[in-house]
Design a protein around this motif. Structure first.
Motif, PDB file in Angstrom:
ATOM      1  N   VAL A 102       0.859  -1.189   0.000  1.00 49.25           N
ATOM      2  CA  VAL A 102       0.000   0.000   0.000  1.00 49.25           C
ATOM      3  C   VAL A 102       0.892   1.234   0.000  1.00 49.25           C
ATOM      4  CG1 VAL A 102      -1.858   1.214   1.179  1.00 49.25           C
ATOM      5  CG2 VAL A 102      -1.710  -1.282   1.328  1.00 49.25           C
ATOM      6  N   ARG A 103       0.734   2.100  -0.994  1.00 49.18           N
ATOM      7  CA  ARG A 103       1.599   3.265  -1.127  1.00 49.18           C
ATOM      8  C   ARG A 103       0.974   4.509  -0.504  1.00 49.18           C
ATOM      9  NH1 ARG A 103       5.780   2.397  -4.981  1.00 49.18           N
ATOM     10  NH2 ARG A 103       6.181   0.154  -4.916  1.00 49.18           N
ATOM     11  N   ARG A 104       1.820   5.449  -0.141  1.00 47.10           N
ATOM     12  CA  ARG A 104       1.356   6.760   0.274  1.00 47.10           C
ATOM     13  C   ARG A 104       0.960   7.547  -0.961  1.00 47.10           C
ATOM     14  NH1 ARG A 104       0.380   7.160   5.725  1.00 47.10           N
ATOM     15  NH2 ARG A 104       0.880   9.371   5.736  1.00 47.10           N
ATOM     16  N   THR A 105      -0.179   8.171  -0.914  1.00 44.22           N
ATOM     17  CA  THR A 105      -0.678   8.881  -2.083  1.00 44.22           C
ATOM     18  C   THR A 105      -0.192  10.325  -2.110  1.00 44.22           C
ATOM     19  OG1 THR A 105      -2.672   9.488  -0.871  1.00 44.22           O
ATOM     20  CG2 THR A 105      -2.739   7.456  -2.162  1.00 44.22           C
ATOM     21  N   GLY A 106      -0.303  10.927  -3.281  1.00 47.55           N
ATOM     22  CA  GLY A 106       0.034  12.331  -3.444  1.00 47.55           C
ATOM     23  C   GLY A 106      -1.167  13.213  -3.188  1.00 47.55           C
ATOM     24  N   PRO A 107      -0.982  14.523  -3.238  1.00 51.50           N
ATOM     25  CA  PRO A 107      -2.086  15.454  -2.951  1.00 51.50           C
ATOM     26  C   PRO A 107      -3.268  15.309  -3.895  1.00 51.50           C
ATOM     27  CG  PRO A 107       0.030  16.592  -2.979  1.00 51.50           C
ATOM     28  CD  PRO A 107       0.285  15.214  -3.469  1.00 51.50           C
ATOM     29  N   ALA A 108      -3.040  14.783  -5.104  1.00 51.98           N
ATOM     30  CA  ALA A 108      -4.145  14.634  -6.048  1.00 51.98           C
ATOM     31  C   ALA A 108      -5.125  13.550  -5.613  1.00 51.98           C
ATOM     32  CB  ALA A 108      -3.607  14.309  -7.448  1.00 51.98           C
ATOM     33  N   GLU A 109      -4.663  12.600  -4.822  1.00 56.71           N
ATOM     34  CA  GLU A 109      -5.545  11.531  -4.345  1.00 56.71           C
ATOM     35  C   GLU A 109      -6.085  11.874  -2.949  1.00 56.71           C
ATOM     36  OE1 GLU A 109      -2.961  10.432  -7.417  1.00 56.71           O
ATOM     37  OE2 GLU A 109      -2.286  10.738  -5.351  1.00 56.71           O
ATOM     38  N   GLN A 110      -5.221  11.896  -1.977  1.00 54.10           N
ATOM     39  CA  GLN A 110      -5.589  12.339  -0.627  1.00 54.10           C
ATOM     40  C   GLN A 110      -4.340  12.922  -0.001  1.00 54.10           C
ATOM     41  OE1 GLN A 110      -7.506   9.483   1.923  1.00 54.10           O
ATOM     42  NE2 GLN A 110      -7.179  10.699   3.758  1.00 54.10           N
ATOM     43  N   ASP A 111      -4.367  14.213   0.261  1.00 59.42           N
ATOM     44  CA  ASP A 111      -3.168  14.900   0.766  1.00 59.42           C
ATOM     45  C   ASP A 111      -2.809  14.356   2.144  1.00 59.42           C
ATOM     46  OD1 ASP A 111      -1.126  16.635   1.427  1.00 59.42           O
ATOM     47  OD2 ASP A 111      -2.136  18.390   0.604  1.00 59.42           O
ATOM     48  N   GLN A 112      -1.611  13.766   2.240  1.00 57.80           N
ATOM     49  CA  GLN A 112      -1.173  13.166   3.498  1.00 57.80           C
ATOM     50  C   GLN A 112      -0.843  14.201   4.567  1.00 57.80           C
ATOM     51  OE1 GLN A 112      -1.402   9.895   3.785  1.00 57.80           O
ATOM     52  NE2 GLN A 112      -1.965   9.640   1.646  1.00 57.80           N
ATOM     53  N   LYS A 113      -0.840  15.470   4.216  1.00 59.30           N
ATOM     54  CA  LYS A 113      -0.589  16.517   5.200  1.00 59.30           C
ATOM     55  C   LYS A 113      -1.784  16.703   6.139  1.00 59.30           C
ATOM     56  CE  LYS A 113       3.380  17.649   3.372  1.00 59.30           C
ATOM     57  NZ  LYS A 113       4.624  17.222   4.043  1.00 59.30           N
ATOM     58  N   ILE A 114      -2.952  16.235   5.724  1.00 57.78           N
ATOM     59  CA  ILE A 114      -4.165  16.410   6.527  1.00 57.78           C
ATOM     60  C   ILE A 114      -4.312  15.225   7.477  1.00 57.78           C
ATOM     61  CG2 ILE A 114      -6.653  16.721   6.481  1.00 57.78           C
ATOM     62  CD1 ILE A 114      -6.362  17.702   3.588  1.00 57.78           C
ATOM     63  N   ASN A 115      -4.366  15.517   8.765  1.00 56.98           N
ATOM     64  CA  ASN A 115      -4.539  14.465   9.764  1.00 56.98           C
ATOM     65  C   ASN A 115      -6.037  14.181   9.912  1.00 56.98           C
ATOM     66  OD1 ASN A 115      -3.498  12.590  11.539  1.00 56.98           O
ATOM     67  ND2 ASN A 115      -3.373  13.997  13.256  1.00 56.98           N
ATOM     68  N   SER A 116      -6.567  13.517   8.912  1.00 56.65           N
ATOM     69  CA  SER A 116      -8.021  13.335   8.821  1.00 56.65           C
ATOM     70  C   SER A 116      -8.475  12.065   9.522  1.00 56.65           C
ATOM     71  CB  SER A 116      -8.448  13.285   7.349  1.00 56.65           C
ATOM     72  OG  SER A 116      -8.002  12.091   6.743  1.00 56.65           O
ATOM     73  N   HIS A 117      -9.763  12.003   9.802  1.00 55.30           N
ATOM     74  CA  HIS A 117     -10.349  10.791  10.364  1.00 55.30           C
ATOM     75  C   HIS A 117     -10.323   9.642   9.356  1.00 55.30           C
ATOM     76  CE1 HIS A 117     -12.795  12.285  14.067  1.00 55.30           C
ATOM     77  NE2 HIS A 117     -11.624  12.869  13.979  1.00 55.30           N
ATOM     78  N   SER A 118     -10.294   9.973   8.094  1.00 62.06           N
ATOM     79  CA  SER A 118     -10.270   8.951   7.052  1.00 62.06           C
ATOM     80  C   SER A 118      -8.866   8.374   6.934  1.00 62.06           C
ATOM     81  CB  SER A 118     -10.707   9.557   5.713  1.00 62.06           C
ATOM     82  OG  SER A 118     -10.674   8.578   4.692  1.00 62.06           O
ATOM     83  N   LYS A 119      -8.634   7.205   7.527  1.00 58.14           N
ATOM     84  CA  LYS A 119      -7.299   6.604   7.588  1.00 58.14           C
ATOM     85  C   LYS A 119      -7.246   5.238   6.914  1.00 58.14           C
ATOM     86  CE  LYS A 119      -4.828   9.589   9.947  1.00 58.14           C
ATOM     87  NZ  LYS A 119      -3.572  10.150   9.408  1.00 58.14           N
ATOM     88  N   LEU A 120      -8.127   5.005   5.940  1.00 60.73           N
ATOM     89  CA  LEU A 120      -8.195   3.684   5.333  1.00 60.73           C
ATOM     90  C   LEU A 120      -6.871   3.276   4.705  1.00 60.73           C
ATOM     91  CD1 LEU A 120      -9.952   1.258   4.728  1.00 60.73           C
ATOM     92  CD2 LEU A 120     -10.711   2.382   2.627  1.00 60.73           C
ATOM     93  N   ASN A 121      -6.179   4.211   4.080  1.00 61.06           N
ATOM     94  CA  ASN A 121      -4.872   3.923   3.491  1.00 61.06           C
ATOM     95  C   ASN A 121      -3.923   3.341   4.538  1.00 61.06           C
ATOM     96  OD1 ASN A 121      -1.952   5.355   3.016  1.00 61.06           O
ATOM     97  ND2 ASN A 121      -2.814   4.655   1.070  1.00 61.06           N
ATOM     98  N   CYS A 122      -3.872   3.979   5.697  1.00 59.98           N
ATOM     99  CA  CYS A 122      -2.985   3.528   6.772  1.00 59.98           C
ATOM    100  C   CYS A 122      -3.484   2.240   7.410  1.00 59.98           C
ATOM    101  CB  CYS A 122      -2.857   4.622   7.825  1.00 59.98           C
ATOM    102  SG  CYS A 122      -2.091   6.147   7.236  1.00 59.98           S
ATOM    103  N   ILE A 123      -4.798   2.095   7.511  1.00 57.34           N
ATOM    104  CA  ILE A 123      -5.361   0.887   8.106  1.00 57.34           C
ATOM    105  C   ILE A 123      -5.027  -0.348   7.265  1.00 57.34           C
ATOM    106  CG2 ILE A 123      -7.528  -0.295   8.670  1.00 57.34           C
ATOM    107  CD1 ILE A 123      -8.639   2.537   9.371  1.00 57.34           C
ATOM    108  N   LEU A 124      -5.142  -0.208   5.944  1.00 61.20           N
ATOM    109  CA  LEU A 124      -4.796  -1.322   5.061  1.00 61.20           C
ATOM    110  C   LEU A 124      -3.320  -1.681   5.194  1.00 61.20           C
ATOM    111  CD1 LEU A 124      -6.828  -0.320   1.877  1.00 61.20           C
ATOM    112  CD2 LEU A 124      -7.283  -2.256   3.401  1.00 61.20           C
TER     113      LEU A 124
END
Length: 308
Positions: free
Chosen positions: A154-176
């Protein structure tokens, strides 16, 4: 057996804590939010983890900077200014008489929706603001024995997909990523950027030491970590070369040391990555992590906001 980098010692006092939900202090079993809340329905919210040590909140200003920048990016009006939000946290800590060994989860969502749909215009009322303080310290073996990492697909996405600078509740990328690492028997997942360079871990930031120099990623594909930034500042002020740069897994496998950073556990050694023992190539080289840990602890004492 791998249990994760955020394993902590259970504290019976947590059963009696009061949690702040929109300014109301509630017992743990009564602290709830609506099923129509934006955070529950969509993961539409932001959060911060705060560390309370020795009567102060470590690096509170930096955490609030990140929180309000995230809110601006999401076009979310928190409804409180910095002073008001700080007062809300302080009130909750005072109500629980908490001054040390505490981890605080500050969560803010867009608020309750009139129907479960993504459009922010469906939100009614004010944002939901929750403060959960807990007596929580990492298990001693986390720091003494270190952790293991597994490089996930699972890769870290760029700002065009989901900006990793935002500490959002949506953490599915990290959960996977966390799931894959756990299935591989590791404590946490090491994540790469789209080009295959090392980015970060699924819930912490990643550093290596090579020949007396500290390396971490460029930061383009990871959260602006508060502890990460403090470690870089501490190293540079102490005359230790500290670089934010691109590097590959080959650099990691041959590193003298590796460690992860985060608000909860501070600096934690990494003993292996993908089954490779870190530091095996040059065991004679002196370890830098103990000094960095001490420098970081000194910064906590110097830059803590005293509890009111």
């Amino acid at each position: 057996m791998a249990t994760g980098t955020h394993e902590y010692e259970d504290d019976p006092r947590n059963a009696e804590i009061l949690i702040s939900v929109n300014g109301e202090l509630l017992p743990r079993d009564k602290a709830v939010v609506s099923v129509f809340d934006s955070g529950f329905v969509l993961g539409d919210g932001i959060w911060e983890g705060l560390r309370v040590t020795d009567g102060g909140i470590a690096f509170l200003d930096e955490h609030l900077d990140r929180l309000f920048e995230g809110a601006a990016a999401l076009d979310m009006d928190i409804g409180l200014d910095r002073a008001g939000l700080t007062a809300r946290v302080m009130e909750c800590l005072a109500a629980n008489d908490m001054r040390d060994g505490v981890h605080v989860r500050l969560m803010i969502t867009r608020g309750v929706k009139r129907t479960p749909y993504q459009d922010p215009r469906m939100t009614i009322g004010a944002p939901t603001i929750v403060v959960i303080p807990e007596y929580k310290n990492p298990k001693p073996e986390i720091a003494s024995e270190g952790v293991t990492l597994f490089t996930v697909h699972v890769r870290r996405t760029g700002p065009a997909e989901q900006d990793q600078k935002i500490n959002s509740h949506s953490k599915l990328n990290c959960i996977l990523a966390c799931i894959q690492a756990a299935k591989a028997g590791a404590d946490e997942g090491l994540m790469l950027d789209p080009a295959g360079f090392v980015a970060t871990c699924n819930s912490t930031h990643f550093f290596i030491v090579r020949n007396g120099e500290v390396w971490t990623s460029t930061g383009d594909y990871c959260l602006g970590g508060v502890t990460r930034g403090q470690v870089l500042k501490a190293a540079r002020e102490a005359g230790i070369a500290a670089h934010e740069r691109r590097f590959s897994l080959t650099d990691v496998y041959g590193a003298d040391e590796a460690f992860i950073t985060g608000t909860f556990a501070g600096l934690v050694p990494v003993r292996s990555v993908d089954g490779r023992t870190i530091g095996a190539l040059h065991p004679e080289r002196p370890k830098l992590l103990p000094r960095l840990t001490q420098l970081y602890r000194e910064r906590i004492r110097s830059f803590a906001t005293p509890l009111s």
